[in-house]
Write a protein that holds these residues in place. Sequence first.
Motif, PDB file in Angstrom:
ATOM      1  N   ASP A 203       0.841  -1.193   0.000  1.00 52.80           N
ATOM      2  CA  ASP A 203       0.000   0.000   0.000  1.00 52.80           C
ATOM      3  C   ASP A 203       0.874   1.239   0.000  1.00 52.80           C
ATOM      4  O   ASP A 203       2.029   1.210   0.447  1.00 52.80           O
ATOM      5  N   TRP A 204       0.322   2.316  -0.524  1.00 52.84           N
ATOM      6  CA  TRP A 204       0.965   3.634  -0.444  1.00 52.84           C
ATOM      7  C   TRP A 204      -0.118   4.658  -0.163  1.00 52.84           C
ATOM      8  O   TRP A 204      -1.148   4.672  -0.835  1.00 52.84           O
ATOM      9  N   VAL A 205       0.110   5.495   0.848  1.00 51.45           N
ATOM     10  CA  VAL A 205      -0.896   6.449   1.302  1.00 51.45           C
ATOM     11  C   VAL A 205      -0.412   7.863   1.028  1.00 51.45           C
ATOM     12  O   VAL A 205       0.720   8.220   1.360  1.00 51.45           O
ATOM     13  N   PHE A 206      -1.296   8.661   0.433  1.00 51.92           N
ATOM     14  CA  PHE A 206      -1.004  10.075   0.190  1.00 51.92           C
ATOM     15  C   PHE A 206      -1.735  10.895   1.248  1.00 51.92           C
ATOM     16  O   PHE A 206      -2.961  10.967   1.266  1.00 51.92           O
ATOM     17  N   LEU A 207      -0.956  11.526   2.123  1.00 47.34           N
ATOM     18  CA  LEU A 207      -1.514  12.313   3.210  1.00 47.34           C
ATOM     19  C   LEU A 207      -1.692  13.766   2.784  1.00 47.34           C
ATOM     20  O   LEU A 207      -1.103  14.223   1.800  1.00 47.34           O
ATOM     21  N   ILE A 252      -3.965  12.304  11.026  1.00 46.21           N
ATOM     22  CA  ILE A 252      -3.995  11.404  12.178  1.00 46.21           C
ATOM     23  C   ILE A 252      -5.142  10.410  12.027  1.00 46.21           C
ATOM     24  O   ILE A 252      -4.975   9.199  12.248  1.00 46.21           O
ATOM     25  N   LEU A 253      -6.322  10.905  11.645  1.00 47.49           N
ATOM     26  CA  LEU A 253      -7.475  10.008  11.469  1.00 47.49           C
ATOM     27  C   LEU A 253      -7.205   8.979  10.383  1.00 47.49           C
ATOM     28  O   LEU A 253      -7.581   7.805  10.510  1.00 47.49           O
ATOM     29  N   THR A 254      -6.546   9.417   9.304  1.00 49.08           N
ATOM     30  CA  THR A 254      -6.199   8.469   8.238  1.00 49.08           C
ATOM     31  C   THR A 254      -5.274   7.381   8.759  1.00 49.08           C
ATOM     32  O   THR A 254      -5.491   6.189   8.526  1.00 49.08           O
ATOM     33  N   ARG A 264      -2.373  -4.771  13.325  1.00 50.86           N
ATOM     34  CA  ARG A 264      -2.751  -3.889  14.424  1.00 50.86           C
ATOM     35  C   ARG A 264      -2.671  -2.437  13.973  1.00 50.86           C
ATOM     36  O   ARG A 264      -1.936  -2.115  13.033  1.00 50.86           O
ATOM     37  N   PRO A 265      -3.411  -1.521  14.625  1.00 52.11           N
ATOM     38  CA  PRO A 265      -3.242  -0.103  14.299  1.00 52.11           C
ATOM     39  C   PRO A 265      -1.820   0.353  14.609  1.00 52.11           C
ATOM     40  O   PRO A 265      -1.154  -0.198  15.493  1.00 52.11           O
ATOM     41  N   TYR A 266      -1.351   1.340  13.867  1.00 54.22           N
ATOM     42  CA  TYR A 266      -0.056   1.921  14.186  1.00 54.22           C
ATOM     43  C   TYR A 266      -0.111   2.556  15.576  1.00 54.22           C
ATOM     44  O   TYR A 266      -1.118   3.142  15.972  1.00 54.22           O
ATOM     45  N   ASN A 267       0.990   2.428  16.311  1.00 51.65           N
ATOM     46  CA  ASN A 267       1.141   3.122  17.587  1.00 51.65           C
ATOM     47  C   ASN A 267       1.613   4.538  17.273  1.00 51.65           C
ATOM     48  O   ASN A 267       2.713   4.730  16.741  1.00 51.65           O
ATOM     49  N   ILE A 268       0.785   5.530  17.549  1.00 56.16           N
ATOM     50  CA  ILE A 268       1.063   6.907  17.127  1.00 56.16           C
ATOM     51  C   ILE A 268       1.457   7.749  18.329  1.00 56.16           C
ATOM     52  O   ILE A 268       0.712   7.851  19.315  1.00 56.16           O
ATOM     53  N   PHE A 269       2.630   8.359  18.253  1.00 56.22           N
ATOM     54  CA  PHE A 269       3.100   9.307  19.247  1.00 56.22           C
ATOM     55  C   PHE A 269       2.983  10.721  18.667  1.00 56.22           C
ATOM     56  O   PHE A 269       3.177  10.917  17.465  1.00 56.22           O
ATOM     57  N   ARG A 270       2.711  11.669  19.541  1.00 51.45           N
ATOM     58  CA  ARG A 270       2.649  13.077  19.117  1.00 51.45           C
ATOM     59  C   ARG A 270       3.755  13.859  19.810  1.00 51.45           C
ATOM     60  O   ARG A 270       4.071  13.620  20.982  1.00 51.45           O
ATOM     61  N   VAL A 271       4.332  14.802  19.084  1.00 54.77           N
ATOM     62  CA  VAL A 271       5.348  15.683  19.657  1.00 54.77           C
ATOM     63  C   VAL A 271       4.975  17.119  19.308  1.00 54.77           C
ATOM     64  O   VAL A 271       4.726  17.431  18.139  1.00 54.77           O
TER      65      VAL A 271
END
Length: 543
Positions: A203-207, A252-254, A264-271
């Motif tokens: 897959d390739w995602v365009f954000l 983020i929602l994407t 599993r969902p990606y583990n997302i960290f915010r900075v």
Amino acid sequence: MKKPVQLILLLITCFRLTAQMAVTMPGDFEKSEGLILNWNNQEEINLATVQMITSVQQQAVPIWILYQRDPVPMDTTEISLFLISQGATMENIHFLPAHYQGSWIRNFGPMMGYGVFNQNLERFIYDAGYTYNYPPEDDSIPAQLAHYWHWPLAEIPLELDGGNLLNDGLKRGFSTKRVLEMNPLLSEIDIKNMLKEKYNLNDWVFLETLEHSGGGDGNRLDGFMLVLDFETILISEYPDTLPDYEAIESNILTLQSLTNAFGRPYNIFRVPAPPIADGTFTTTQQGEMRTYTNALIINNQVVVPSYGLPWYDSVARTVFKEAMPGYQISMVDASALTPQYGAIRSLSEVIPPSHYLRIEHKKITGPQPYQPNVQVTCISKAGELVEDMWLYYRVNSDTNYTKTPIYLVCPEHFGVIEGLAEDDTVHYYLEANSTSATTTYPLSAPDGNFTFWFDVVSEIDLPEKFNTSFVFPNPGNGIIRFQLSDKMNLAEMRLYTLNGQLLFETSVTNNQPVNIKRFVSPGVYLVRLNTKYEEEVIKLIIY
């Protein structure tokens, strides 16, 4: 007394896996053999380059410095004296003459990976177009390096910018939608399929592009995102008053809607993104984009931009240390880089090892349902014979690791941690050895490891379950909101310490603010969400 591994293992053939793939493009976080930098005509950029060199020289990896050979050749003796005057040594430094004009080798430099050429798995360089508003000399750098190192050169018939390309190493690649603008004669699906094919990904995602947060016309993904391992992504967090707030939260929602290679969902960290020098945030495309995600990961070290802002720099360091346990976090002043639309990752490119060896592993972390014997599974991939693999673990306050074999069976290898008690906390890492190479996962081992435990919170049945609800901001300062799953319109929220102590409980609805400041101090907590039909546990970081 520990139980012996079942005798059935004696009947299993031990397969030694070798790579069987067309192309593998490593993620930023995978093992590196060396580093490429390019020397600049601007002293403030070169000062940051020297800081990077001094911070990574302890690894004793080769560092290649490109220098311009025309129109006026740079003097390598002069460069050497400058490096020494700033505290660097000349050990493992190699100079390489090249034609280029730009400052950011990550953007125009080589995309390096492994491919099968002449029936052998070897390193190669992808050469994509870099003529979209850029000097032609920069576009030729991949071919120059392939010629110099005698590496195979393959073509990607797209206009691409390396700062706008990230991938998780196994399943998915990411770019902003600017790549679509750079290739206007091709459809989105054509570009997506070509990137998937060339990177050998599913897959390739365009954000969404951030068009009001600085960075110039590049709109590069590494200005607000970095992939930290096969399962983990770091994303900048902006104040909700900024014009690009909705765009980055949409991204983020994407990302939250996607599953990684392990299902599993990606583990997302915010900075938190830092302000510019006057304390404000950029609101135009041509402004300065300060960022912590434009960082360099090289083996067990992360070189992170800093800006002389104690609170923001400290939070960034804390987030990286939490997201990447055991890694050495070094910070390099990027204040002179971001006004010119780059930072630490932009200045550098890593070189993959000559011998391909990788461990693919679905991490076991956080609260788990109790089992006296825990099976740890993984897959090894290599370009040659995998001779053995090992599982290292320690329990509770043990300082020494126990070493136990990983059995190289198919479809998944496995090792077993035996004889655990209900109140145990386990730290572990993996090691693989091929004929010519050794690697660990994580690369920060043994200082870094994966940690799981059994406690009151883990009474929830979690074996194949993943969260579909999210808490944000995470990391946060104590005022949090929840994006609840489709099955949760109203949930009971309980806040625990990592040892299972209940600190606070209340009812929450979707996007409702909850103030937990008086119950927490900086650290890591567990949030448990309950309805009649569903339960979830989420890790929350407070800074």
